[in-house]
Design a protein around this motif. Sequence first.
Motif, PDB file in Angstrom:
ATOM      1  N   ARG A 246       0.941  -1.166   0.052  1.00 34.65           N
ATOM      2  CA  ARG A 246       0.067   0.002   0.098  1.00 34.65           C
ATOM      3  C   ARG A 246       0.697   1.217  -0.010  1.00 34.65           C
ATOM      4  NH1 ARG A 246      -3.809   0.219   4.870  1.00 34.65           N
ATOM      5  NH2 ARG A 246      -3.830   2.389   3.932  1.00 34.65           N
ATOM      6  N   ARG A 247       1.939   1.195   0.959  1.00 32.65           N
ATOM      7  CA  ARG A 247       2.788   2.498   0.752  1.00 32.65           C
ATOM      8  C   ARG A 247       3.554   2.758  -0.526  1.00 32.65           C
ATOM      9  NH1 ARG A 247       3.950   0.029   5.882  1.00 32.65           N
ATOM     10  NH2 ARG A 247       5.906  -0.703   5.223  1.00 32.65           N
ATOM     11  N   THR A 248       3.891   1.513  -1.332  1.00 33.68           N
ATOM     12  CA  THR A 248       4.355   1.540  -2.379  1.00 33.68           C
ATOM     13  C   THR A 248       3.513   2.065  -3.425  1.00 33.68           C
ATOM     14  OG1 THR A 248       6.031  -0.352  -1.854  1.00 33.68           O
ATOM     15  CG2 THR A 248       5.576   0.308  -4.461  1.00 33.68           C
ATOM     16  N   PHE A 249       2.240   1.382  -3.584  1.00 38.14           N
ATOM     17  CA  PHE A 249       1.106   2.190  -4.204  1.00 38.14           C
ATOM     18  C   PHE A 249       1.095   3.716  -4.011  1.00 38.14           C
ATOM     19  CE2 PHE A 249      -3.300   3.511  -4.017  1.00 38.14           C
ATOM     20  CZ  PHE A 249      -3.764   3.222  -5.583  1.00 38.14           C
ATOM     21  N   GLY A 250       0.909   3.997  -3.159  1.00 39.95           N
ATOM     22  CA  GLY A 250       0.644   5.595  -2.836  1.00 39.95           C
ATOM     23  C   GLY A 250       1.672   6.523  -3.067  1.00 39.95           C
ATOM     24  N   TRP A 251       3.066   5.814  -2.852  1.00 39.43           N
ATOM     25  CA  TRP A 251       4.351   6.641  -3.234  1.00 39.43           C
ATOM     26  C   TRP A 251       4.520   6.855  -4.733  1.00 39.43           C
ATOM     27  CZ3 TRP A 251       8.130   9.099  -0.557  1.00 39.43           C
ATOM     28  CH2 TRP A 251       9.172   9.232  -1.201  1.00 39.43           C
ATOM     29  N   ASN A 252       4.156   5.663  -5.415  1.00 42.86           N
ATOM     30  CA  ASN A 252       4.493   5.579  -6.928  1.00 42.86           C
ATOM     31  C   ASN A 252       3.140   6.308  -7.662  1.00 42.86           C
ATOM     32  OD1 ASN A 252       7.212   4.187  -7.552  1.00 42.86           O
ATOM     33  ND2 ASN A 252       6.192   2.998  -6.134  1.00 42.86           N
ATOM     34  N   LEU A 253       2.078   6.294  -7.238  1.00 44.89           N
ATOM     35  CA  LEU A 253       1.087   6.892  -7.731  1.00 44.89           C
ATOM     36  C   LEU A 253       1.103   8.398  -7.893  1.00 44.89           C
ATOM     37  CD1 LEU A 253      -1.590   6.903  -9.426  1.00 44.89           C
ATOM     38  CD2 LEU A 253      -3.014   6.563  -7.169  1.00 44.89           C
ATOM     39  N   ALA A 254       1.859   8.949  -6.671  1.00 41.32           N
ATOM     40  CA  ALA A 254       2.145  10.226  -6.467  1.00 41.32           C
ATOM     41  C   ALA A 254       3.108  10.959  -7.260  1.00 41.32           C
ATOM     42  CB  ALA A 254       2.425  10.714  -4.854  1.00 41.32           C
ATOM     43  N   ILE A 255       4.013   9.975  -7.612  1.00 37.74           N
ATOM     44  CA  ILE A 255       5.337  10.397  -8.726  1.00 37.74           C
ATOM     45  C   ILE A 255       4.390  10.549 -10.138  1.00 37.74           C
ATOM     46  CG2 ILE A 255       7.105   9.635  -9.808  1.00 37.74           C
ATOM     47  CD1 ILE A 255       7.978   8.232  -7.090  1.00 37.74           C
TER      48      ILE A 255
END
Length: 424
Positions: free
Chosen positions: A238-247
Amino acid sequence: MVGEIVFHLGDCKTGTTSIQRTLAAGKVTSAGRSVIYSTRSHHIPLASTLNRAAEAKFADKRFSDLAQKLQRSSADTAIVSAETFEFVDPRKLEQMIDRHLAPWKGKMRFISYVRPHADRMVSGFAERTKQGWHTGSMDDLADRFDKKGLLHFAPRFQRWRDTFGEAHSVRPMVRSLLRDGDVVNDFLHFVFEGESFSYEPVPVANESLTLSDLAALRRMHGVLERRAGSAAAVQAARRTFGWNLAILLSDLPKPEDAGKPRLHEALAHRLIETYREDAETVDRAFLGFEPGTGPLSKALHDAPARAVPAPQPIAAEAYFEPAALRMIDGTAELFARMLHDQPELMAKAMRVPGPGAVSAPSRPQNKGKGKPGPGRTPGARRAARLKGGPAGRKAQPASAAGRLARRLPKGLRRKLSPLRRYLP
């Protein structure tokens, strides 16, 4: 071995990604001094062994590996960079230094960058929202920060100063006070101690999100939390999802009227009352300014003037029509299924490669000696199965047992695989 070690300690949200990507790209040069950066990204796994209980068992191994790399290098300066050193007890780092990095005792320097309290409050809210760590309001997060002391910088810096003395430096993350207005330039000036150097800037995505971006991410994380489960691997995905979607969102054009997260006036005044003394102490004791004239004190004093009158809405309903909310929820449900079923695979697939990024090496497939023989590679085995196998065995349609086996967890599937040939 290397001549000295520079520890870049963060803080979070002070340009650490720009510094780390520049170092990892290997484009920093100086006629008078050579440097080594012993990782392809950052040293967060190293720092995590000192502030996360689950990682503590790897501390000796990771620090020993670092020491071996530095022993083999002839560079003048080694750089270790992880913003999560912000959350590390410096005495634990001192213990690891005594145990593994003793040859460099007295040949180490440490630097922390500090962002003014109000700016750190806003950036911390955006960061935690996009990664799903926080789903409440900015006022709620201010309560958590105050309770945990995360924005009381002076006591933390004092612990580093007590442990490492004058070897620890603090720099303000204020553009007008950075060398040439750039944190990478400022950091390298510290590393090379004023000697001339050059570097090629590495593009770094501007990860600033709009209010509607954060509202959508907040809603999606709510679905993921309910539907994907709470396993550690799922939380990491989930953290990876949020981080990379933000990029990815940051690279897309923003609406002209898109607003950014900001303090509201009441919260700004609350921050002044809570952190005025801390700002004055950091300015005086660590940055060398007279009382009331330092950058942290000034930024805190000016916070109400830059604030909005009332709290900004955080619910997605305030920014999206019902049809868009339906699409957000449906997309989140789909991601929840995938994260629940294959969290590690999804986390790997979602990562956005940065400039100069190097793909992680694949796991060796040949466990024996020499090269795999004919038909022994994974690709050959798959092809053989499709064609009926090396012995000419024809592929059979999947049985009910086979279909059931494919739905089992991977660990249990491996344990039962020898029995599948005997199942009807």
